[in-house]
Design a protein around this motif. Structure first.
Motif, short mmCIF file in Angstrom:
data_model
loop_
_atom_site.label_atom_id
_atom_site.label_comp_id
_atom_site.label_asym_id
_atom_site.label_seq_id
_atom_site.Cartn_x
_atom_site.Cartn_y
_atom_site.Cartn_z
N ASN A 1 -9.65 0.53 -8.73
CA ASN A 1 -9.85 1.93 -9.11
C ASN A 1 -8.64 2.83 -8.85
OD1 ASN A 1 -12.44 1.17 -9.64
ND2 ASN A 1 -13.17 1.76 -7.59
N ASP A 2 -7.47 2.40 -9.24
CA ASP A 2 -6.28 3.25 -9.13
C ASP A 2 -5.87 3.56 -7.71
OD1 ASP A 2 -5.97 3.27 -11.78
OD2 ASP A 2 -6.95 5.20 -12.10
N VAL A 3 -6.59 3.03 -6.73
CA VAL A 3 -6.16 3.25 -5.35
C VAL A 3 -5.77 1.88 -4.79
CG1 VAL A 3 -6.86 3.93 -3.04
CG2 VAL A 3 -7.64 5.23 -5.01
N ILE A 4 -4.55 1.80 -4.27
CA ILE A 4 -4.11 0.53 -3.72
C ILE A 4 -3.93 0.71 -2.22
CG2 ILE A 4 -2.51 -1.38 -4.01
CD1 ILE A 4 -1.32 0.15 -6.37
N SER A 5 -4.44 -0.24 -1.47
CA SER A 5 -4.18 -0.15 -0.04
C SER A 5 -3.59 -1.46 0.46
CB SER A 5 -5.46 0.18 0.72
OG SER A 5 -6.31 -0.94 0.71
N VAL A 6 -2.64 -1.33 1.35
CA VAL A 6 -2.04 -2.50 1.99
C VAL A 6 -2.29 -2.35 3.48
CG1 VAL A 6 0.06 -3.81 2.41
CG2 VAL A 6 -0.23 -2.62 0.24
N ALA A 7 -3.04 -3.29 4.06
CA ALA A 7 -3.35 -3.20 5.48
C ALA A 7 -2.72 -4.38 6.18
CB ALA A 7 -4.87 -3.22 5.67
N LEU A 8 -1.91 -4.08 7.19
CA LEU A 8 -1.17 -5.14 7.86
C LEU A 8 -1.85 -5.56 9.15
CD1 LEU A 8 1.35 -6.91 7.97
CD2 LEU A 8 2.46 -5.09 9.26
N VAL A 9 -2.08 -6.86 9.29
CA VAL A 9 -2.75 -7.37 10.49
C VAL A 9 -1.72 -7.84 11.51
CG1 VAL A 9 -4.40 -9.04 11.37
CG2 VAL A 9 -4.75 -8.00 9.13
N THR A 10 -0.81 -8.75 11.09
CA THR A 10 0.22 -9.19 12.02
C THR A 10 1.58 -9.16 11.34
OG1 THR A 10 -0.02 -11.49 11.33
CG2 THR A 10 -1.31 -10.81 13.23
N GLY A 11 2.64 -9.12 12.13
CA GLY A 11 3.99 -9.19 11.58
C GLY A 11 4.50 -7.87 11.05
N LYS A 12 5.28 -7.94 9.97
CA LYS A 12 5.94 -6.75 9.45
C LYS A 12 6.00 -6.88 7.94
CE LYS A 12 10.46 -6.08 10.58
NZ LYS A 12 11.64 -5.67 11.34
N VAL A 13 5.70 -5.82 7.23
CA VAL A 13 5.89 -5.85 5.77
C VAL A 13 6.60 -4.59 5.30
CG1 VAL A 13 3.89 -7.29 5.19
CG2 VAL A 13 3.65 -4.81 5.23
N GLU A 14 7.24 -4.75 4.15
CA GLU A 14 7.84 -3.60 3.50
C GLU A 14 7.04 -3.34 2.23
OE1 GLU A 14 12.18 -2.47 1.68
OE2 GLU A 14 10.98 -4.07 0.81
N VAL A 15 6.67 -2.08 2.01
CA VAL A 15 5.94 -1.75 0.78
C VAL A 15 6.82 -0.84 -0.06
CG1 VAL A 15 3.84 -0.80 -0.21
CG2 VAL A 15 3.77 -1.89 2.02
N LYS A 16 7.12 -1.30 -1.25
CA LYS A 16 8.00 -0.54 -2.14
C LYS A 16 7.16 -0.02 -3.28
CE LYS A 16 12.11 -1.41 -4.85
NZ LYS A 16 13.03 -2.48 -5.21
N ASN A 17 7.32 1.26 -3.56
CA ASN A 17 6.57 1.86 -4.65
C ASN A 17 7.45 1.94 -5.89
OD1 ASN A 17 5.23 3.62 -6.40
ND2 ASN A 17 4.10 4.49 -4.68
N LEU A 18 7.06 1.22 -6.95
CA LEU A 18 7.90 1.18 -8.15
C LEU A 18 7.86 2.52 -8.88
CD1 LEU A 18 6.88 -2.33 -9.51
CD2 LEU A 18 8.92 -1.74 -8.21
N ALA A 19 6.79 3.29 -8.68
CA ALA A 19 6.67 4.55 -9.39
C ALA A 19 7.56 5.62 -8.78
CB ALA A 19 5.22 5.00 -9.40
N ASP A 20 7.48 5.81 -7.45
CA ASP A 20 8.29 6.88 -6.86
C ASP A 20 9.46 6.35 -6.05
OD1 ASP A 20 7.24 6.02 -4.47
OD2 ASP A 20 5.85 7.68 -4.24
N LYS A 21 9.71 5.03 -6.12
CA LYS A 21 10.84 4.39 -5.45
C LYS A 21 10.78 4.48 -3.92
CE LYS A 21 13.09 3.60 -9.40
NZ LYS A 21 12.13 2.78 -10.13
N GLY A 22 9.65 4.91 -3.40
CA GLY A 22 9.53 5.04 -1.95
C GLY A 22 9.46 3.67 -1.29
#
Lengths: 203, 349
Positions: free
Chosen positions: B222-243
């Protein structure tokens, strides 16, 4: 009448396409000997495959596009003319690079271009950048900027060897040949010295 | 420095960074296993090799065609080796020019060359930094779930993916290149096999989540994306706003494609990850969200007659419960009647 002609042309071009697909599968040595035996489609394949990189490579020695263009043209005319007398090769790109480098440098010293004094226009314009992941990277932005600065300050010969080794992934033997060293050790030494650009930034 | 030079002067190391194949991958991963203390040197050397670039000027298609035509018609140039002034008209101009004027021309010419040179450098810089890595053609595999289904699967690198209902993932048969690319629609939990040299990259709509070896949950519905991190480290890159954002364990990034807003906050581990253990969780969900949740979870379709008397704000959990039990509980709380007809449910207010 015209339509017929068009049909014939289409047929020809589709058979040419088929052939070029065949060449994709062949080794450099096999393509080269087909070309030497007089096969014109092998020549066209070689041209199509290597023209862009030859043009780019020539441009590293000389920013004059016309000179580079002419040198590439002369190179292809020459090999096409004397195809049967050429030696064999299993690395067509390297063979053409060596020959093009000679031509571009010679051309700069002769005729019209001599007056333009392009001899020092030996650019190998290099840049260090970092497009990798933010996470887990070893180089900080500050180090990247330092590296970029120091790599650009390298003298042309060192930038040239960095191009061959890191961009073209040539072997020391090939670098020896294309840069005109008398032995492989000299090529190695120059590369070691070129890596000095790292010292100021990483230590 | 010396240890770094050892890699940087090895043609086989450069070949591995620039044109990896299976053999090289195998060789260097074994090498790292045998010399684990050198991993940071290797990474640094890789970054240096791939950071080096040259400003190249590519020919246009017109030039390529023109030169081929000249070659095939074997146009012989003038005997004097004169390359630029080869038409008769140019020759006339040529003879009119005195040496002084020549020099002027060179000055003008060098300014023009300089301007073109600069613009070409900017242009090629731009192109160079935007050049996408060359991807080899590899067969893609797809796994998907329907409503009411959940699926566990293992990717070629050993990563374990738990796919929630009504979701799909696509991934290459073999992770050959420099990264491990996966595309996700819907929701999945990833336990990424550790490989510091091949980042694991999940693309879900506009978000690209990159990890080296961690576990996280991505929900893209539904147009909402969530990334939930449990262990370790992730990078989340937004292709729309380049964040770009880095997440810490326990953090969740929520991006709304509609409002284009990104929020990062703590998340409730139990409610976000409960689906993996067969626990259906509603937390402060409204009527539409509950209906959709039930439809996806049980693979049924739900119709309704009338409208809820008041706004729903339902928080409740069901541990591996049957649809009948869940429906009767919710009906009791929210006060409605319902009919079940095989896979179709009608709610009556």
């Amino acid at each position: 009448m015209n339509e017929e002609l068009q049909l014939v042309e289409e047929k020809n071009s589709s058979s040419l396409r088929l052939l070029s697909q065949d060449y994709q599968q062949m080794s450099d040595a096999a393509i080269w000997s087909a070309f030497k035996a007089g096969n014109e489609s092998a020549f066209i394949f070689i041209y199509q495959k290597f023209f862009d990189s030859l043009f780019e490579f020539g441009g590293l020695f000389c920013r004059n596009e016309n000179l580079v263009k002419d040198a590439v043209q002369e190179l292809f005319i020459e090999i096409r003319k004397s195809r049967s007398k050429l030696g064999g090769t299993n690395n067509i790109k390297f063979y053409l690079y060596k020959s093009l480098k000679r031509r571009v440098l010679k051309e700069q010293k002769s005729g019209f271009y001599k007056l333009l004094d392009l001899k020092n226009d030996y650019s190998f314009s290099v840049q260090f950048s970092h497009e990798q992941l933010l996470i887990d990277r070893q180089l900080s932005q500050e180090m990247v900027e330092k590296l970029n600065k120091s790599i650009q300050q390298l003298p042309p010969r060192k930038r040239e060897i960095i191009y061959y080794f890191y961009y073209e992934n040539l072997s020391y033997q090939e670098i020896k040949e294309i840069m005109g060293f008398s032995n492989v050790k000299s090529a190695r030494n120059l590369l070691y010295n070129a890596l000095d650009f790292l010292k100021s930034s990483l230590l | 420095m010396n240890q770094l030079t050892e890699f940087l002067t090895n043609p086989e190391f450069v070949r591995w960074v620039k044109n990896p194949d299976e053999e090289l991958d195998l060789y260097w991963s074994n090498w790292i296993k045998a010399n684990p203390s050198r991993i940071n040197d290797i990474k640094l050397a890789r970054e240096i090799v791939s950071g080096i670039g040259f400003h190249l000027k590519s020919p246009s298609q017109e030039i390529k065609d023109e030169v081929l035509n000249n070659i095939l018609s074997d146009k012989v140039r003038g005997q004097n080796g004169d390359l630029l002034f080869n038409s008769p008209k140019d020759d006339i101009i040529h003879s009119y020019l005195s040496w002084f004027q020549y020099k002027q021309i060179y000055r003008v010419a060098s300014i023009i060359i300089l301007v073109f040179g600069l613009s070409f450098i900017f242009h090629s810089l731009w192109n160079w930094s935007n050049k996408a890595p060359v991807e080899q053609v590899v067969a893609m595999l797809e796994k998907s779930t329907k409503q009411g289904e959940r699926l566990n699967c293992k990717l070629p690198d050993g990563t374990i993916v738990q796919l929630n209902s009504n979701s799909s993932i696509r991934y290459p048969e073999d992770f050959k290149g420099e990264s491990r690319p996966v595309e996700l629609n819907g929701e999945a939990f990833f336990e990424v096999a550790h490989n510091p040299l091949k980042p694991f990259r999940v693309t879900s709509s506009d978000l690209v989540t990159t990890a080296l070896g961690t576990s996280f949950n991505i929900n893209n519905k539904n147009d909402v994306i969530s990334v939930a991190l449990v262990t370790g480290k992730v990078e989340v890159k937004n292709l729309a706003d380049k964040g770009r954002n880095l997440l810490k364990p326990g953090q969740e990034l929520i991006y709304s494609a509609e409002s284009r807003k990104t929020n990062i906050g703590e998340f409730n581990m139990n409610s976000v990850l409960a689906w993996r253990d067969g626990i259906l969780v509603f937390s402060e969900n409204n009527f539409e969200e509950v209906i959709e949740g039930l439809e996806n979870w049980y693979g049924v379709s739900i119709n309704y007659e009338g409208n809820p008397k008041r706004e729903w704000n339902l928080s409740i959990q069901f541990d591996n419960a049957s649809l009948e039990r869940v429906l009767s509980r919710i009906a009791y709380i929210e006060k409605f009647n319902y009919e079940m007809n095989d896979k179709t449910i009608t709610i009556k207010f």
